[in-house]
Motif scaffolding. Structure first.
Motif, mmCIF file in Angstrom:
data_model
loop_
_atom_site.group_PDB
_atom_site.id
_atom_site.type_symbol
_atom_site.label_atom_id
_atom_site.label_comp_id
_atom_site.label_asym_id
_atom_site.label_seq_id
_atom_site.Cartn_x
_atom_site.Cartn_y
_atom_site.Cartn_z
ATOM 1 N N ARG A 22 10.165 -10.269 -3.751
ATOM 2 C CA ARG A 22 9.318 -9.092 -3.927
ATOM 3 C C ARG A 22 7.965 -9.272 -3.251
ATOM 4 O O ARG A 22 7.323 -8.321 -2.854
ATOM 5 C CB ARG A 22 9.128 -8.810 -5.411
ATOM 6 N N ARG A 24 5.349 -9.943 -0.421
ATOM 7 C CA ARG A 24 5.360 -9.634 1.003
ATOM 8 C C ARG A 24 4.363 -10.447 1.809
ATOM 9 O O ARG A 24 4.420 -10.480 3.022
ATOM 10 C CB ARG A 24 5.062 -8.149 1.232
ATOM 11 N N ARG A 48 5.170 -9.763 5.719
ATOM 12 C CA ARG A 48 6.446 -9.152 6.091
ATOM 13 C C ARG A 48 6.320 -7.637 5.962
ATOM 14 O O ARG A 48 5.924 -7.131 4.927
ATOM 15 C CB ARG A 48 7.550 -9.670 5.169
ATOM 16 N N HIS A 49 6.649 -6.938 7.035
ATOM 17 C CA HIS A 49 6.636 -5.480 7.024
ATOM 18 C C HIS A 49 8.059 -4.976 6.857
ATOM 19 O O HIS A 49 9.017 -5.738 6.893
ATOM 20 C CB HIS A 49 6.035 -4.930 8.323
ATOM 21 N N GLY A 50 8.229 -3.689 6.710
ATOM 22 C CA GLY A 50 9.547 -3.096 6.564
ATOM 23 C C GLY A 50 10.293 -3.027 7.895
ATOM 24 O O GLY A 50 9.728 -3.236 8.959
ATOM 25 N N LYS A 51 11.579 -2.711 7.789
ATOM 26 C CA LYS A 51 12.394 -2.575 8.991
ATOM 27 C C LYS A 51 12.179 -1.203 9.596
ATOM 28 O O LYS A 51 12.084 -0.207 8.904
ATOM 29 C CB LYS A 51 13.873 -2.740 8.656
ATOM 30 N N GLN A 52 12.130 -1.176 10.917
ATOM 31 C CA GLN A 52 12.023 0.075 11.645
ATOM 32 C C GLN A 52 12.995 -0.004 12.811
ATOM 33 O O GLN A 52 12.887 -0.897 13.659
ATOM 34 C CB GLN A 52 10.596 0.268 12.148
ATOM 35 N N ARG A 56 12.690 -5.906 11.864
ATOM 36 C CA ARG A 56 11.591 -6.155 10.925
ATOM 37 C C ARG A 56 10.398 -6.705 11.688
ATOM 38 O O ARG A 56 10.536 -7.495 12.611
ATOM 39 C CB ARG A 56 12.026 -7.154 9.860
ATOM 40 N N TRP A 58 6.604 -8.688 11.539
ATOM 41 C CA TRP A 58 5.825 -9.680 10.808
ATOM 42 C C TRP A 58 4.440 -9.731 11.422
ATOM 43 O O TRP A 58 4.267 -9.504 12.617
ATOM 44 C CB TRP A 58 6.479 -11.051 10.904
ATOM 45 N N GLU A 83 10.913 -9.967 14.433
ATOM 46 C CA GLU A 83 11.425 -11.037 13.573
ATOM 47 C C GLU A 83 11.820 -12.292 14.343
ATOM 48 O O GLU A 83 11.579 -13.406 13.891
ATOM 49 C CB GLU A 83 12.615 -10.520 12.767
#
Length: 127
Positions: A22, A24, A48-52, A56, A58, A83
């Motif tokens: 959880r 980030r 860590r950022h979200g996937k787009q 992903r 970073w 990533e």
């Protein structure tokens, strides 16, 4: 008398993927910045950022003030990458040697590592 046969359910083991933590933002360590002999310590974090589009992102961040009169600390992004480029980004900031790939996996990193090695030819001894 009637006999009814019921089909037994066959239990199939369910395979769960290890979920992402959880958290980030992850602590990496400290580096020395500033002029020589008057060095300041900067604490680095990996975010860590979200996937787009299936990739992903970073980023390498630290917490600091924008000017000396500011009272708040802000999250300041030094660098960001995809990533697969995270180990190279860490090596650029001289912190890549201290972080293992297993540690990155615990952070939720699922990138691929390219191991490039130089091929050396040994001279053959022919008599």
């Amino acid at each position: 008398m009637s006999i009814f046969y019921f089909r037994r359910k066959v239990s199939v083991p369910v395979k769960y993927e290890v979920p992402l933590p959880r958290q980030r933002v992850f602590y990496l360590g400290v580096i020395y910045t500033g002029p020589e002999l008057c060095q300041e310590v900067t604490t680095l974090y990996l975010k860590r950022h979200g996937k787009q589009n299936g990739v992903r992102r970073w980023s390498l961040i630290y917490y600091g003030k924008y000017d000396e009169y500011d009272t708040r600390n802000y999250s300041i992004e030094l660098d960001f990458c995809d990533e697969n480029d995270v180990p190279d980004m860490l090596c650029e900031y001289s912190i890549g040697n201290h972080i293992k790939l297993d540690d990155l996996r615990k952070f939720g990193w699922n990138g691929k590592v390219n191991h490039n090695a130089q091929i050396l030819k040994f001279p053959s001894k022919i008599d």
